[in-house]
Enzyme design. Structure first.
Site, PDB file in Angstrom:
ATOM      1  N   ASP A 125      45.737  40.191  34.973  1.00  0.00           N
ATOM      2  CA  ASP A 125      46.137  40.876  36.143  1.00  0.00           C
ATOM      3  C   ASP A 125      45.797  39.898  37.471  1.00  0.00           C
ATOM      4  O   ASP A 125      46.720  39.246  37.793  1.00  0.00           O
ATOM      5  CB  ASP A 125      45.390  42.179  36.620  1.00  0.00           C
ATOM      6  N   GLU A 150      42.620  44.660  30.048  1.00  0.00           N
ATOM      7  CA  GLU A 150      43.270  44.189  31.057  1.00  0.00           C
ATOM      8  C   GLU A 150      42.171  43.443  31.647  1.00  0.00           C
ATOM      9  O   GLU A 150      40.939  43.574  31.996  1.00  0.00           O
ATOM     10  CB  GLU A 150      43.615  45.082  32.104  1.00  0.00           C
ATOM     11  N   ASP A 204      40.355  48.157  31.629  1.00  0.00           N
ATOM     12  CA  ASP A 204      40.304  47.003  32.893  1.00  0.00           C
ATOM     13  C   ASP A 204      38.998  46.604  33.196  1.00  0.00           C
ATOM     14  O   ASP A 204      38.106  47.407  33.580  1.00  0.00           O
ATOM     15  CB  ASP A 204      41.068  47.513  33.888  1.00  0.00           C
ATOM     16  N   LYS A 225      38.075  52.106  33.984  1.00  0.00           N
ATOM     17  CA  LYS A 225      37.409  50.825  34.667  1.00  0.00           C
ATOM     18  C   LYS A 225      36.210  50.504  34.062  1.00  0.00           C
ATOM     19  O   LYS A 225      35.251  51.324  33.605  1.00  0.00           O
ATOM     20  CB  LYS A 225      37.231  50.984  36.143  1.00  0.00           C
ATOM     21  N   LYS A 231      51.531  43.300  40.756  1.00  0.00           N
ATOM     22  CA  LYS A 231      51.181  44.008  41.807  1.00  0.00           C
ATOM     23  C   LYS A 231      51.925  43.665  43.135  1.00  0.00           C
ATOM     24  O   LYS A 231      51.742  42.294  43.330  1.00  0.00           O
ATOM     25  CB  LYS A 231      49.573  44.251  42.237  1.00  0.00           C
TER      26      LYS A 231
HETATM   27 MG   LIG Z   1      43.448  45.220  36.799  1.00  0.00          MG
END
Ligand SMILES: [Mg+2]
Length: 355
Positions: free
Chosen positions: A240, A215, A189, A161, A264
């Site tokens: 995403d 991402e 990401d 992250k 997701k």
């Molecule tokens: Mg993501």
């Protein structure tokens, strides 16, 4: 078979330690566990794990919307999944996490009624999938140590992250890459936290390394600049937050914005929507990843079934359950070791839920 009732129970998933991402720091999450009760005596279970910054839903709004959807779904056949989605979408726009919980429970019922695990109903490739594990934002030193710890546990794919502070992001990426060598691949990401210029500059600093995917660097509504990024970096660009539905997938693929998309279940209204997104991107030669919000093992199990059903699901980011303390109300579904998830061959999700 008919739906007799839909009931929900709020559960709290406590993190073993606080998790920091661009949206803030979290110590626990809440889910609604959905129980679809049928006249045939079968019960299907699903999980609703809303995340306001991504889908605009909270547990409170889901509880109100669930009453509305329950009214229209009682008496319906839960095995007619397309019809149930049609009725839900006609009644309320959005609420994709709530619809995901109901959807997962219906696929659980479909599996129980047909005596098959969900991954075989959806296609069936293997009963095993490999997931990455996520390293949350911290000091670069702590993040690199975490990477080393995960390698020792057998993980071969890391997701990092970033997106709060550029200098810290770059230091963390560098230290993590040094720590893992060629023993793991690394995805970054940025959760919408970078600009196009920053993304291009940072990714070019890490050309020819184990960092192979970036991402969602840009805010979800910025589309044109994704093409600019793709033509100026060697790594793959995965979207995403920009992709919730099959039509979003169609738009970003036809605009040449993505090398990959992150599906997701909480964004896609569950497995039914995930199937649609996967088919759209697969037809364009684009692979997908299946990710998660902060679901317990129940929601993760449903996503793992989806991954195990499809060859085009190239990556799994199904790790939220690893960050929670054990739940005593949930058993079975899958076992895991070093990121390798092995699904049970029991019908439906193959889970025992005691709520
Ligand atoms: Mg993501």
């Amino acid at each position: 078979m008919h739906i007799k009732d839909i009931v929900s129970k709020k559960v709290s998933n406590q993190f073993t330690h606080p998790i920091k991402v661009t949206f803030g720091e979290m110590t626990s999450t809440e889910s609604l566990i959905i129980k679809v009760v049928t006249d045939a005596g079968l019960i299907g279970y699903g999980e609703v794990c809303p995340f306001e910054p991504v889908t605009g839903e909270s547990i409170q709004t889901e509880e109100v919307a669930l009453d509305i959807l329950t009214d229209i779904l009682i008496g319906q056949d839960p095995l007619c999944i397309e019809q149930v989605h049609h009725l839900m979408d006609d009644k309320i726009v959005g609420h994709t996490a709530l619809k995901a919980g109901i959807d997962i429970a219906m696929y659980d019922l479909l599996g129980k009624a047909s005596d098959l695990p969900i991954y075989k109903l959806l296609g069936g490739v293997s009963n095993q999938v490999r997931s990455d594990v996520t390293i949350a934002i911290d000091t670069p030193e702590k993040m690199a140590q975490e990477a080393t710890d995960y390698l020792a546990q057998g993980f071969t794919q890391l997701k990092v992250k970033t997106g709060i502070d550029q200098a810290t992001d770059e230091a963390a990426i560098r230290q993590i890459l040094d720590a893992v060598g060629d023993k793991a691949t690394v995805k970054i990401d940025a959760n919408q936290g970078w600009t196009a210029k920053q993304t291009i500059r940072i990714l070019n600093e890490f050309r020819n390394t184990q960092l192979d995917i970036v991402e969602q660097p840009l805010p979800y509504w910025q589309h044109e600049e994704n093409q600019l990024i793709r033509s100026n970096i060697t790594q793959d660009l995965m979207l995403d937050e920009s992709v919730h539905s099959p039509s979003d997938a169609y738009n970003v693929i036809s605009n040449g914005e993505a090398d990959m998309v992150n599906i997701k279940l909480m964004k896609s209204s569950g497995l039914f929507g995930a199937e649609g997104i996967n088919k759209v991107v697969e037809s364009a030669g684009v692979p997908c990843m299946i990710g998660c919000m902060a679901e317990s093992r129940l929601g993760i199990c449903a996503a793992a079934h989806f991954a195990a059903a499809h060859r085009n699901v190239a990556y799994c980011d199904l790790d939220s359950y690893l960050m929670f303390k054990e739940s005593d109300w949930l058993k079975g579904g899958f076992t895991s070791e070093g990121g390798l998830l092995t699904l049970s061959d029991q019908p439906g999700l193959g889970m025992e839920v005691d709520l």
